[in-house]
Design an enzyme around this catalytic site. Sequence first.
Site, mmCIF file in Angstrom:
data_model
loop_
_atom_site.group_PDB
_atom_site.id
_atom_site.type_symbol
_atom_site.label_atom_id
_atom_site.label_comp_id
_atom_site.label_asym_id
_atom_site.label_seq_id
_atom_site.Cartn_x
_atom_site.Cartn_y
_atom_site.Cartn_z
ATOM 1 C CE LYS A 150 61.250 28.533 48.836
ATOM 2 N NZ LYS A 150 62.378 29.289 49.336
ATOM 3 C CD GLU A 158 63.051 11.428 49.145
ATOM 4 O OE1 GLU A 158 63.284 11.106 50.329
ATOM 5 O OE2 GLU A 158 62.627 10.616 48.305
ATOM 6 C CB CYS A 191 67.858 14.184 55.166
ATOM 7 S SG CYS A 191 68.689 13.828 53.618
ATOM 8 C CD GLU A 223 65.521 15.809 60.284
ATOM 9 O OE1 GLU A 223 64.561 16.570 60.094
ATOM 10 O OE2 GLU A 223 66.173 15.288 59.363
HETATM 11 P P1 NAD Z 1 62.177 23.510 55.445
HETATM 12 O O1 NAD Z 1 61.051 22.548 55.404
HETATM 13 O O2 NAD Z 1 62.156 24.586 56.458
HETATM 14 O O3 NAD Z 1 62.303 24.268 54.028
HETATM 15 C C1 NAD Z 1 62.446 23.550 52.828
HETATM 16 C C2 NAD Z 1 62.057 24.461 51.671
HETATM 17 O O4 NAD Z 1 60.656 24.737 51.742
HETATM 18 C C3 NAD Z 1 62.763 25.819 51.688
HETATM 19 O O5 NAD Z 1 63.078 26.210 50.377
HETATM 20 C C4 NAD Z 1 61.692 26.709 52.273
HETATM 21 O O6 NAD Z 1 61.864 28.069 51.932
HETATM 22 C C5 NAD Z 1 60.451 26.122 51.616
HETATM 23 N N1 NAD Z 1 59.177 26.483 52.239
HETATM 24 C C6 NAD Z 1 58.933 26.975 53.478
HETATM 25 N N2 NAD Z 1 57.616 27.191 53.642
HETATM 26 C C7 NAD Z 1 57.014 26.803 52.497
HETATM 27 C C8 NAD Z 1 55.656 26.778 52.050
HETATM 28 N N3 NAD Z 1 54.644 27.194 52.821
HETATM 29 N N4 NAD Z 1 55.387 26.309 50.808
HETATM 30 C C9 NAD Z 1 56.384 25.875 49.994
HETATM 31 N N5 NAD Z 1 57.689 25.892 50.370
HETATM 32 C C10 NAD Z 1 57.991 26.344 51.604
HETATM 33 O O7 NAD Z 1 63.515 22.646 55.537
HETATM 34 P P2 NAD Z 1 65.017 23.174 55.726
HETATM 35 O O8 NAD Z 1 65.167 23.708 57.118
HETATM 36 O O9 NAD Z 1 65.419 24.037 54.584
HETATM 37 O O10 NAD Z 1 65.841 21.811 55.578
HETATM 38 C C11 NAD Z 1 66.006 20.900 56.622
HETATM 39 C C12 NAD Z 1 65.058 19.733 56.480
HETATM 40 O O11 NAD Z 1 65.210 19.158 55.196
HETATM 41 C C13 NAD Z 1 65.333 18.619 57.467
HETATM 42 O O12 NAD Z 1 64.136 18.150 58.016
HETATM 43 C C14 NAD Z 1 65.982 17.540 56.611
HETATM 44 O O13 NAD Z 1 65.842 16.227 57.075
HETATM 45 C C15 NAD Z 1 65.282 17.737 55.319
HETATM 46 N N6 NAD Z 1 66.061 17.159 54.240
HETATM 47 C C16 NAD Z 1 65.617 15.978 53.708
HETATM 48 C C17 NAD Z 1 66.333 15.357 52.692
HETATM 49 C C18 NAD Z 1 65.859 14.070 52.098
HETATM 50 O O14 NAD Z 1 66.256 13.757 50.970
HETATM 51 N N7 NAD Z 1 65.016 13.302 52.767
HETATM 52 C C19 NAD Z 1 67.520 15.944 52.229
HETATM 53 C C20 NAD Z 1 67.945 17.137 52.805
HETATM 54 C C21 NAD Z 1 67.200 17.745 53.809
#
Ligand code: NAD
Length: 482
Positions: free
Chosen positions: A174, A249, A283, A381
């Site tokens: 997803k 992550e 990130c 962040e």
């Molecule tokens: P997000 O948490 O909003 O979404 C991440 C994923 O989770 C998306 O596919 C989203 O649709 C899904 N999601 C949302 N609600 C959910 C639920 N209830 N159950 C399961 N999945 C669900 O994050 P984002 O805005 O897409 O990305 C930004 C964040 O990602 C930042 O905090 C960034 O630091 C983090 N990030 C971390 C890394 C790492 O390796 N540590 C790498 C890239 C991004």
Amino acid sequence: MSARVLTSIVNGASVSGGEARPDVNPSDLTDVVAQVSGAGPEVARAAVAAAAEAFGSWSRTTPWQRAEVLDRAGSEVMARADELGDLLAREEGKTYPEARGEVVRAGQILKYFAGVALAPHGLALDSVRPGIDITVTREPVGVISVITPWNFPIAIPAWKIAPALAFGNTVVFKPADLVPASAWELVDVLNRAGLPAGVLNLVLGRGSQVGPVLTGDPAVAGVTFTGSVATGRGVLADTVARGAKAQLELGGKNPLVVTDKARLDAAVECAMQGGFGSTGQRCTASSVVVVTDGIHDVFVEAMRQRMSAWRVGDARATGVDMGPVVDESQLAVDLRYIEVARTEGADVIGGDVVSTGASGHYLAPALAIGTSVTHTINREEVFGPVVAVIRVADYDEALAAANTSTMNLSAGICTADLAEASHFKRNSKAGMVMVNLPTAGVDFHVPFGGRGESSVGPREQGTAAVEFFTTTKTSYTSPGTP
Ligand code: NAD
């Protein structure tokens, strides 16, 4: 020309959902990259069922069969780097060179895990009891849900899907709502490279709707998630509550220390690339720069000059240093943090909304100076082109400030002093440490991940991937004669 329609892929077939939504180019809001036929929980359940059905035969394929699929897919991704890079830049908004680089990286990851499929992973050893042999074998876990964020639309899915498949697992993937087209292309490439139907399924649904199925369905044996701390907490609770494996992550608050012993031009380059590369939407972004007293003023002045020459514009235009912010709500978040920084006493250089003539979410890079570790901007962040500077007396204070982060993904130091560099490597709380490099920018053949609130479970990538994507079996064999 009307935009293409993207659907979920379940058991090798396209599956349309209910709600259709546009995938919009953040550089030009009049450009619709694709229409997405959104999936609901029933599509997610069908995808899990297909992956569970396919697991029996896929888990019994030879490593060579799995390696061949990954290698073929890697070759195609790399051969199409120009086209897929253009699509990624158009859909997500990082510049074309950054986007193309990410596509090449995805190809490299697929090829790397083709090799990993063939590498030895088990152990054979003598028992402590005479005459008994022990083997420790690595077996696939089962159905893995792969849930990814929008900021690396092809590399992060590749570094989760490739090891899952290499070790014989099946996948329900997803992607984030904002980047369905890059995700669709990756799945299409892998399926055409020879995956049997059901081994890799794509669910283009909203997290709130399909997420509970992908984390809660009893047929899902493991969930690998990258995203925000807030969403990750819910995913973790759902997954571990029923005894499934979880790998998360999450966010990062990554300090870059610049000491009096740094080379000024190199330190400025690290801060610019680390802070504003990919519009700061990484990130691993260097979102806090901790600068010692003796170099602080010249460093800030050099940053001011570099920032004024930093070209913000359409992600696919030549000569652009930084593309747009990914969407309207992220732009609002960035502007709010800039405002909060000012309210708490910072001076902010840049950070204005930029009008380029195109209708995109353009923001000039922002540098908040005069901040301290207690300021909101240094504790949360932002995930945008917003960097804060903390002035400290000396290296010891710099290390202490850097270690106040609770999302300890990456940390860096710019210094020409070997003693400072060595001390920082040993004493940083982060999961990854960079010396004279930006905090962002990692390799795929070594472990990736953070500490504190930043990661849960085994590390990703490289030699670490085997930990999450396999489960061990320890077998004892006696010759059967006394
Ligand atoms: P997000 O948490 O909003 O979404 C991440 C994923 O989770 C998306 O596919 C989203 O649709 C899904 N999601 C949302 N609600 C959910 C639920 N209830 N159950 C399961 N999945 C669900 O994050 P984002 O805005 O897409 O990305 C930004 C964040 O990602 C930042 O905090 C960034 O630091 C983090 N990030 C971390 C890394 C790492 O390796 N540590 C790498 C890239 C991004």
